[in-house]
Design an enzyme around this catalytic site. Structure first.
Site, mmCIF file in Angstrom:
data_model
loop_
_atom_site.group_PDB
_atom_site.id
_atom_site.type_symbol
_atom_site.label_atom_id
_atom_site.label_comp_id
_atom_site.label_asym_id
_atom_site.label_seq_id
_atom_site.Cartn_x
_atom_site.Cartn_y
_atom_site.Cartn_z
ATOM 1 N N CYS A 1 -15.861 1.868 1.626
ATOM 2 C CA CYS A 1 -15.861 2.676 0.539
ATOM 3 C C CYS A 1 -15.736 2.877 -0.751
ATOM 4 C CB CYS A 1 -14.292 1.934 0.911
ATOM 5 S SG CYS A 1 -13.749 2.795 2.784
ATOM 6 N N GLU B 1 -13.762 -9.352 0.083
ATOM 7 C CA GLU B 1 -14.652 -8.583 -0.051
ATOM 8 C C GLU B 1 -14.675 -7.723 -1.137
ATOM 9 O OE1 GLU B 1 -11.724 -5.598 2.007
ATOM 10 O OE2 GLU B 1 -12.489 -6.797 3.953
ATOM 11 N N GLY C 1 -0.497 -3.486 -5.090
ATOM 12 C CA GLY C 1 -1.733 -3.937 -5.139
ATOM 13 C C GLY C 1 -3.051 -3.238 -4.591
ATOM 14 N N HIS D 1 0.717 -1.245 -0.097
ATOM 15 C CA HIS D 1 0.013 -0.309 0.349
ATOM 16 C C HIS D 1 1.205 1.139 -0.298
ATOM 17 C CE1 HIS D 1 -2.680 -2.714 1.254
ATOM 18 N NE2 HIS D 1 -3.825 -1.847 0.749
ATOM 19 N N HIS E 1 -11.107 -7.774 -5.898
ATOM 20 C CA HIS E 1 -11.835 -6.882 -4.812
ATOM 21 C C HIS E 1 -12.582 -5.681 -4.735
ATOM 22 C CE1 HIS E 1 -10.221 -3.482 -1.449
ATOM 23 N NE2 HIS E 1 -10.782 -5.124 -0.109
ATOM 24 N N CYS F 1 -11.325 2.177 6.838
ATOM 25 C CA CYS F 1 -11.078 2.712 6.096
ATOM 26 C C CYS F 1 -12.342 3.522 5.776
ATOM 27 C CB CYS F 1 -10.831 1.779 5.023
ATOM 28 S SG CYS F 1 -11.812 0.194 4.887
#
Lengths: 662, 662
Positions: free
Chosen positions: B346, B328, B198, B147, B276, B424
């Protein structure tokens, strides 16, 4: 209350073509196939039972593990901690087959494995290849996962079966030595381990051993393990802490879910079916059996409470149990999703045996209903009609697309694999199917129950005098069961014949005379006084549209079809894709069908409707509601156990019913 | 094709009481609350978003991580690898709030964090506290999970917002230094890393930075990262292998699911929404924006194809996306279970921004439909009406018993927790809600679009000349929107007013004269020539019973209700337990309700029926089907976003509809 008498496995010779086919598949396909698996021979693909990279799928390694433990080979253990039980279940399957038919080659294979077990067993009787090979310092020290006692349970069951089949006590001696080792290590005495195994099984095996031998020490040991369970909920965790304190090298120290193990409170206080489904029914079977023979009414009552909770609130219509893959577990009352469930084959077998155990202590056909429901549906669905492919999970609704693309359903296989990394289910089937005749009868001190309409012959004794009951039946449009009793004396025999709930208009003819069939707890009684008697029961086989309790959300507005003991399902092969767009609207008729793959079966055909997907849906996901358009469509249902034997496709047990919606 | 002109965030002042309430909650509750979280102050309970012991829930540690990275403190990193982004999103939320209202104390807090970021940033611009503190040897070397670029993306978005709000370029300078670091390490040149992060995010932030600055290098960098993605599907795995080869100490080497990361094939070849959900929509937004400004029609077309797949086949009626907790992720077309879904807040925000991005390049109200659907439903449902509790997962059907007792639903919370281990969603809401006015308008070179009926004022320029559009509306029984345009010149302004699909009988009055509202791509156009113009749009707000595509199994025979932009749901508090036993049978009426907790809302009331549970079900799980008994029951629906704000109870969006079954 009548003092309980020992009830051993009844000696039954099955001649029923339906079940002989399974017996033949076990003998000709499963036993040789699994022998190859156990010996890592042949080119066998082992599948994961779900998306989980930690599942060992490289090989079985079972025989190899025993050879290493015996010092005949060098190397490390491979496979699950309970891998040894694969061999024990294989022996039990072989023995149950040998009980029906002699086979010298098979006996030789069993004897060869017994030699190996003798060589592998430690001097003190300990036998657990993983711990013997790779972690002896942890012997009986990680009971939450070790399966050491679980495996001994399966060893005992195999030994009993081998004794019954061949008269040989060789395996029983090994089992007895292992039990002595357990007795030396477990108990209330100072210095002993006061706790139980993470996976119940030894307890029920000890009850069976008591039935075989009449030796109460086995019963007492079973009672001890049932009693100690859940008394100290931290027992499993404490063992791990102690290992650390003692500086013993051990694996991970996970947070232990004691509900999963049914170890959070005493078994007698457990009044619902919780945690891992197989563990629960194995435990409850032992509670029923131990309680029965020890005349411990509280223990029997606790077992019954669990049984009631299962069959009244937590069981699929197929007899499957376990509503979630996570923990392979029960969830809560009426939570029975058809496409996410677990319904492990082993769990259905466990429910079969648990119900059978309760039938010993209480004559009530409800237990036989569940014996029948599990056997004819959720158990045999675990095996393909070729005897070479198996389900671990037995779903009630399958869409191959969902199994492939929605990871929540990775455990819901749309086709039976040939073997699994965790190979508990196929050998469990292999030991159960040859022994199916046992469930047809229950012999009690004061009566004999005929539970299932299976063509077979019971050879038995009462007060030292032989008698024989032979039955044959037909399930064609009109049902008919013929029963002959023959005795060597004129002593009275009380025969209870189960009148299943799916029987309509039963007519009972005894020695040529029609008799009013009075039914008590689901059985009608015939008192046999003469040396022979001929009984004929004729009946109509109902085709029932079953509905589930309104709190079963997944089945709302739907019905499932049952004819005789069989639950039915629809397959894509007969009804096209998108089974959920079909609804049942009209009458249902049976149709006899001879199918190359499915064999001779009774299908059900019905009038139905198809919800038409209009063209304007093409690019639309949501629109203002319009009354749906339908076209008539003929629906075809096949027995549930036979699904998944043709090409890959959708399957559905529950179907929308025209008038089932509010 | 008109050369695309830079479209910056429109300057909109919101006066809408519905949205002001959210803005106030963000300012008064969320920003101070999260400030405490980031600083590990106060007694804050952090919940796991699902049953998973590896989720860090002890503390946030974000500011502490930056202090350690800056050398101001000793210690180790704590929290997720993307923990830094919590601070960046907090800054963006603060900046978006400051854009509406000055607040010296808040500016001081932001400036304090900027000081800290300056101190923490390495000389080469690198900024990732985990790697700086604990694993510098792995800098840019575990991109599948690191990340690092994702966080820089959020840093850029925060910097843009802070510049727009305050004019300060301090944070932009830090962002620019970080971008320089990325440019130094990534690219096609020998010795550089030729791959992407990623988790997509940097790409869309670079498009925004291009919009702010007009500097094409940002656009080119975004295009590079989009282009390189999926070209070498083994890129992530190869990095791990290389680390081993170089002897670098690194963590686990999991099997990488490249579909999860949308990295299994080039983005331009990805024609369905896979993997995702948040990653997918963030990537697709960048594809739409980069493609638009680079006039790369293929890239825009690929983005549109993904968008079509989502909204036509993989989106919940609430605008939620992601059908499974495992990864997810998206699953497959029409797989939209209401009780197992993910529907992460999100992801809905991502779909909002993705749709908004496509609206820049193509005038089509379908994009605005989704902007509206997500904003008024699946996004704001993520926050409690007290501004202090949040959903990560936004279910369409909840039974608190199922969430507690079926582990397949451990992620489906029946009540909003105050904070999450993976934080998040709450800060994503905090940055989005104050900026909601931006979505009301789209300014293009040749037209201005009015997308949403939000009371607000747009202050804008066209060819250097100022103009202003003010709108106000009412959603009471009759809908009415008043629009005033004021300009400093008589230059022609083309104003497109969206006529939503839920509007019936629209009547358009321009400067007092009724005009026929011709609709093109969902907008009706008014050409403003004079210096001011008053437009009045009146309409009936439809109450629609929506049905889903027949292949959405979960919604079969059911409808969901919509009034205006709002999707409705039933709660146990208004309708009793066992919502699934209710069916809609009659007419639906709006009712205006002032509720202490829910505020002033329009409820929907309807005639319905309750499936009566007869007493004889007590001990029965399955029985022969009988036509169900029903009793009339009045049904009450509340807007979906407001569910879960009263006591714990069941909730359901889709309800059985009398005539919806075949």
């Amino acid at each position: 209350m009548i003092k309980p008498s020992l009830q051993q496995n009844p000696k039954v010779t099955v001649s029923d073509s339906f079940w002989l086919k399974y017996r033949q598949l076990v003998k000709e396909e499963m036993i040789p196939f699994q022998w190859n698996v156990l010996n890592d021979r042949g080119n066998i693909t082992i599948e994961s039972e779900r998306d989980d990279a930690t599942i060992p799928t490289e090989k079985s390694h079972v025989i190899e593990n025993f050879k290493i433990a015996a010092g005949l080979k060098a190397g490390h253990h491979y496979g699950w901690l309970f891998q040894d039980s694969d061999l024990y279940k294989w022996i039990e399957a072989a023995a149950n087959t040998l009980a029906l038919e002699t086979d010298e080659a098979l006996v030789a294979q069993v004897e060869e494995t017994i030699d190996l077990l003798e060589a592998a067993q430690a001097d003190d009787g300990y036998l657990s290849t993983y711990y013997q090979i790779d972690a002896l310092q942890l012997k009986f020290r990680r009971l939450f996962e070790s399966h050491e006692l679980y495996c001994i349970g399966h060893l005992i069951e195999a030994a009993i079966a081998y004794k019954e089949a061949t008269g040989s006590e060789r395996l029983l001696q090994i089992a007895d030595k292992a039990i002595a080792c357990v007795e030396a290590h477990f108990g209330k005495a100072e210095g002993k381990i006061d706790g139980s195994d993470g996976h119940q099984e030894l307890e029920l095996a000890l009850v069976r051993l008591y039935e075989l031998t009449g030796n109460r020490k086995y019963l007492d040991l079973s009672a001890y393990f049932l009693d100690v369970r859940g008394q100290k909920p931290d027992f499993f965790a404490d063992q791990l802490e102690e290992n650390d304190r003692l500086g013993l090298q051990q694996g991970s120290k996970p947070v232990i879910n004691t509900v999963y193990h049914q170890a959070d409170k005493p078994v007698i206080e457990q009044d619902t079916a919780r945690g891992h489904a197989v563990r629960l029914v194995y435990m409850a079977q032992a509670m029923a059996g131990t309680g029965h023979y020890q005349e411990n009414e509280k223990l029997v009552a606790a077992a019954k409470k669990i049984w009631e909770n299962i069959v009244q609130k937590r069981m699929y219509v197929t007899g499957g149990i376990g509503s979630t893959v996570r923990g392979e577990a029960f969830t809560y009352d009426y939570d029975l999703p058809n496409d996410l469930m677990y319904c492990e084959t082993c769990a259905a077998i466990g429910l079969l045996n648990f119900s059978n155990e309760l039938l010993k202590s209480e004559t009530d056909s409800r237990y036989a209903d569940i014996i029948e429901r599990t056997l004819y549906n959720g158990i045999i669905s675990g095996m393909a009609l070729d005897g070479k492919h198996f389900f671990y999970v037995n779903p009630l609704e399958v869409d191959p697309q969902a199994s492939a693309l929605n990871p929540d359903k990775s455990h819901v296989k749309a086709a039976r694999p040939s073997w699994f990394g965790c190979a508990c289910c196929p050998p469990n089937l292999a030991r159960t199917l040859p022994a199916v005749g046992r469930y047809a009868f229950t012999q009690k001190a004061d009566e004999v129950l005929l539970n299932l309409f299976i063509d077979c012959e019971l050879a038995a004794e009462k007060d030292g005098k032989a008698y024989m009951i032979r039955q044959s039946h037909t399930f064609s449009e009109q049902g008919r069961t013929l029963i002959t009793v023959e005795k060597t004396t004129s002593a009275v025999l009380r025969l209870g014949i189960r009148i299943p709930y799916w029987v309509e208009n039963p007519m009972l003819v005894v020695d040529g005379e029609e008799v009013v069939a009075e039914i008590s707890n689901g059985y009608t009684y015939v008192t046999v006084k003469s040396e022979s008697m001929a009984i004929e029961l004729s009946y109509t086989i109902a085709i029932n549209e079953l509905e589930a309790h309104p709190l079963v959300k997944a089945d709302k507005g739907k019905v499932s079809l049952q004819r005789g003991p069989f639950i039915y399902c629809m397959e894509e092969q007969d009804n096209g894709k998108q089974l959920h767009l079909l609804a049942l609207t009209g009458a249902i008729r049976p149709r006899f069908r001879s199918d190359k793959i499915l064999g001779d079966i009774v299908c059900l055909e019905a009038e139905g409707e198809l919800h038409v997907m209009e063209d304007d849906w093409q690019d639309t996901l949501y629109r203002v509601h319009k009354k749906p358009q339908t076209v008539p469509q003929k629906l075809t249902f096949i027995p549930y156990y036979s699904w998944g034997n043709r090409s890959l496709g959708e399957m559905q047990v529950w179907i929308d019913k025209e008038d089932a919606h509010v």
